[in-house]
Design an enzyme around this catalytic site. Structure first.
Site, mmCIF file in Angstrom:
data_model
loop_
_atom_site.group_PDB
_atom_site.id
_atom_site.type_symbol
_atom_site.label_atom_id
_atom_site.label_comp_id
_atom_site.label_asym_id
_atom_site.label_seq_id
_atom_site.Cartn_x
_atom_site.Cartn_y
_atom_site.Cartn_z
ATOM 1 N N GLY A 8 9.680 -7.259 -8.999
ATOM 2 C CA GLY A 8 9.330 -6.696 -8.073
ATOM 3 C C GLY A 8 9.316 -5.649 -7.701
ATOM 4 O O GLY A 8 9.424 -4.730 -7.277
ATOM 5 N N SER A 10 7.850 -3.422 -9.988
ATOM 6 C CA SER A 10 6.731 -2.079 -9.837
ATOM 7 C C SER A 10 6.866 -1.190 -8.385
ATOM 8 O O SER A 10 5.548 -0.231 -8.914
ATOM 9 C CB SER A 10 5.404 -2.820 -10.489
ATOM 10 O OG SER A 10 5.121 -4.181 -9.907
ATOM 11 N N GLY A 12 6.783 -0.479 -4.200
ATOM 12 C CA GLY A 12 7.001 -0.730 -2.957
ATOM 13 C C GLY A 12 9.054 -0.253 -3.187
ATOM 14 O O GLY A 12 9.348 0.256 -3.809
ATOM 15 N N GLY A 14 11.109 -2.490 -4.598
ATOM 16 C CA GLY A 14 11.264 -2.688 -6.548
ATOM 17 C C GLY A 14 11.863 -1.178 -6.961
ATOM 18 O O GLY A 14 12.060 -1.119 -7.425
ATOM 19 N N TYR A 146 6.468 -17.218 6.069
ATOM 20 C CA TYR A 146 6.625 -15.983 6.020
ATOM 21 C C TYR A 146 8.598 -16.040 6.315
ATOM 22 O O TYR A 146 9.526 -16.116 5.589
ATOM 23 C CB TYR A 146 6.548 -14.951 6.097
ATOM 24 C CG TYR A 146 7.026 -13.078 5.620
ATOM 25 C CD1 TYR A 146 6.937 -12.995 4.007
ATOM 26 C CD2 TYR A 146 7.747 -12.419 6.444
ATOM 27 C CE1 TYR A 146 7.302 -11.642 3.820
ATOM 28 C CE2 TYR A 146 8.774 -11.428 5.834
ATOM 29 C CZ TYR A 146 8.100 -10.966 4.373
ATOM 30 O OH TYR A 146 9.050 -9.836 3.826
HETATM 31 P P1 NDP Z 1 5.230 -4.521 -2.158
HETATM 32 O O1 NDP Z 1 4.156 -5.331 -2.044
HETATM 33 O O2 NDP Z 1 5.145 -3.165 -2.400
HETATM 34 O O3 NDP Z 1 5.748 -5.033 -4.253
HETATM 35 C C1 NDP Z 1 5.893 -6.573 -4.540
HETATM 36 C C2 NDP Z 1 6.466 -6.418 -5.730
HETATM 37 O O4 NDP Z 1 6.849 -8.187 -5.746
HETATM 38 C C3 NDP Z 1 5.711 -5.936 -6.842
HETATM 39 O O5 NDP Z 1 6.246 -4.819 -8.158
HETATM 40 C C4 NDP Z 1 4.648 -6.787 -7.143
HETATM 41 O O6 NDP Z 1 4.231 -7.284 -8.615
HETATM 42 C C5 NDP Z 1 6.201 -8.350 -6.931
HETATM 43 N N1 NDP Z 1 5.777 -9.370 -7.272
HETATM 44 C C6 NDP Z 1 4.736 -10.177 -6.124
HETATM 45 N N2 NDP Z 1 4.708 -11.831 -6.087
HETATM 46 C C7 NDP Z 1 5.298 -12.007 -7.852
HETATM 47 C C8 NDP Z 1 4.769 -12.088 -8.571
HETATM 48 N N3 NDP Z 1 5.318 -13.863 -8.194
HETATM 49 N N4 NDP Z 1 6.388 -12.889 -9.957
HETATM 50 C C9 NDP Z 1 6.614 -11.375 -9.808
HETATM 51 N N5 NDP Z 1 6.297 -10.714 -9.109
HETATM 52 C C10 NDP Z 1 6.076 -10.205 -8.515
HETATM 53 O O7 NDP Z 1 6.308 -5.419 -1.656
HETATM 54 P P2 NDP Z 1 7.686 -4.363 -0.888
HETATM 55 O O8 NDP Z 1 8.417 -3.673 -1.893
HETATM 56 O O9 NDP Z 1 7.144 -4.374 0.877
HETATM 57 O O10 NDP Z 1 8.614 -5.576 -0.727
HETATM 58 C C11 NDP Z 1 9.745 -6.318 -1.266
HETATM 59 C C12 NDP Z 1 10.805 -6.977 -0.627
HETATM 60 O O11 NDP Z 1 10.939 -6.375 0.394
HETATM 61 C C13 NDP Z 1 9.842 -8.472 -1.022
HETATM 62 O O12 NDP Z 1 10.278 -9.541 -0.844
HETATM 63 C C14 NDP Z 1 9.857 -8.764 0.811
HETATM 64 O O13 NDP Z 1 9.170 -9.540 1.476
HETATM 65 C C15 NDP Z 1 10.517 -7.656 1.799
HETATM 66 N N6 NDP Z 1 9.924 -6.392 2.391
HETATM 67 C C16 NDP Z 1 9.584 -6.195 3.419
HETATM 68 C C17 NDP Z 1 9.362 -5.563 4.152
HETATM 69 C C18 NDP Z 1 8.106 -4.108 4.132
HETATM 70 O O14 NDP Z 1 8.000 -4.076 5.421
HETATM 71 N N7 NDP Z 1 7.261 -3.615 3.302
HETATM 72 C C19 NDP Z 1 9.924 -6.451 5.093
HETATM 73 C C20 NDP Z 1 10.507 -6.802 5.605
HETATM 74 C C21 NDP Z 1 10.975 -7.697 3.765
HETATM 75 P P3 NDP Z 1 3.059 -6.664 -9.368
HETATM 76 O O15 NDP Z 1 3.214 -5.400 -8.629
HETATM 77 O O16 NDP Z 1 2.644 -6.786 -10.374
HETATM 78 O O17 NDP Z 1 1.676 -6.906 -8.091
#
Ligand code: NDP
Length: 238
Positions: A8, A10, A12, A14, A146
Site C-alpha cells: 500500500g 502508492s 497515504g 504507505g 473493519y
Molecule cells: P489510503 O486509502 O490513503 O491508501 C491505501 C493504500 O493501500 C494505497 O496505496 C492502495 O493502493 C493500497 N491498497 C489497498 N488495497 C490494496 C490491495 N488489495 N492490494 C495492494 N494494495 C492495496 O489509506 P491510508 O494510507 O489511510 O491507510 C493505510 C493503512 O493505515 C491501512 O491499513 C488503514 O486501515 C490504516 N489506518 C488508516 C487510518 C486513517 O485514518 N487514514 C486510521 C487507522 C488505520 P492504490 O493506490 O493502488 O489504490
C-alpha cells in the site's frame, strides 16, 4: 544498505513511509493495487521500485514478494500497511463486503508475513511492522468488519512476535487514529471537526507522523521492542 518492502505504498501512510525509508538510505520496494500514476510519481521522487498486485489474493501477494526480493536482493523490513475501510451498519454489510475487508486488511498481512518470514528466518534478522487501527482495540460503531479485521492484525502481530523472536525478528503493530489521507475523504468538513473535538490533540494526524514510528520500529534502536501495538492517535483512544 537495508532493504524494505511496504504494501500500500502508492498513497497515504504507505507513501509517507516510502519517502521516510528512502530518506534514511534504505533500498525501497512497494506494492500497490491500481493507482499507476501515484506509484510512478513516487518512484520518480524517491527512487523506489513499485510492484503492482492485489495483496488480498495469496498468489499475487506471493508474486509481489518474490518480485520485490529479486529487485532488492533480500528483505530486511516488511511494512504490511495496505488496507481498506468500509462504513456501514452490520445489517447493511453483505458477505462480499465482509470478505473484501477481511481479505485486504487481515489475510493480506498473513500472506505477506508468511512469505517474508521464510526469507528473514534464514537471515536470522528481520523487522515486521503491521498497520492496524485504534478501532482494532476499541471498536467503531458502523465499522464492524473493519474493526474485526484490525483486531485480527493485533492478534497476528502478538502471536508472530512470540514465534519469530528466537529467529532474531521483531514484529510490532502501529495503530493510527484518524490520519489525513484519502481513506477519510468520505467525511465532510463538519464531520471532521466533530471528530477533532473528541481528539485531545485537537487535530487529525499526518501520514508522516505514522511513518516516523514505523521507521523507528525498523531501526536498530528498537531491537528490544517486540509484540507491541502502539497507537499514533493524538491521545484519542486512551
Ligand atoms: P489510503 O486509502 O490513503 O491508501 C491505501 C493504500 O493501500 C494505497 O496505496 C492502495 O493502493 C493500497 N491498497 C489497498 N488495497 C490494496 C490491495 N488489495 N492490494 C495492494 N494494495 C492495496 O489509506 P491510508 O494510507 O489511510 O491507510 C493505510 C493503512 O493505515 C491501512 O491499513 C488503514 O486501515 C490504516 N489506518 C488508516 C487510518 C486513517 O485514518 N487514514 C486510521 C487507522 C488505520 P492504490 O493506490 O493502488 O489504490
Amino acid at each position: 544498505m537495508k532493504r524494505v518492502l511496504i504494501s500500500g505504498g502508492s498513497r497515504g501512510i504507505g507513501a509517507a513511509t516510502v519517502e521516510k525509508f528512502a530518506s534514511l538510505g534504505y533500498k525501497v520496494a512497494f506494492i500497490y493495487r491500481s493507482n499507476d500514476n501515484k506509484a510512478a510519481e513516487l518512484c520518480e521522487k524517491t527512487g523506489a521500485f513499485s510492484v503492482k498486485g492485489d495483496v488480498s489474493n495469496p498468489d499475487e501477494a506471493r508474486l509481489a514478494v518474490e518480485t520485490s526480493f529479486e529487485y532488492l536482493g533480500g528483505i530486511d523490513v516488511l511494512v504490511s500497511n495496505a488496507g481498506v475501510s468500509h462504513i456501514a451498519q452490520i445489517c447493511d454489510t453483505d458477505d462480499g463486503e465482509w470478505r473484501r475487508i477481511m481479505d485486504t486488511n487481515l489475510s493480506a498481512s498473513f500472506y505477506l508475513c508468511r512469505e517474508v518470514s521464510r526469507i528473514m528466518v534464514k537471515e536470522h534478522w528481520g523487522r515486521i511492522i503491521t498497520v492496524g487501527s485504534v478501532w482494532g482495540r476499541c471498536g467503531a460503531s458502523c465499522e464492524v468488519a473493519y474493526s474485526a479485521s484490525k483486531a485480527g492484525v493485533r492478534g497476528l502481530t502478538m502471536a508472530l512476535a512470540k514465534e519469530l523472536a528466537p529467529s532474531g525478528i521483531t514484529v510490532n503493530c502501529v495503530e493510527p487514529g484518524i490520519i489525513d489521507t484519502d481513506m477519510n475523504k468520505c467525511f465532510d468538513d463538519e464531520a471532521l471537526r466533530e471528530i477533532c473535538d473528541e481528539i485531545p490533540a485537537g487535530r487529525l494526524g499526518r501520514a508522516e507522523e505514522v511513518a516516523e514510528l514505523i521507521a523507528f520500529l525498523a531501526s536498530d534502536s528498537a531491537s528490544y521492542i517486540n509484540g507491541q501495538c502502539i497507537a499514533v492517535d493524538g491521545g484519542w483512544c486512551i
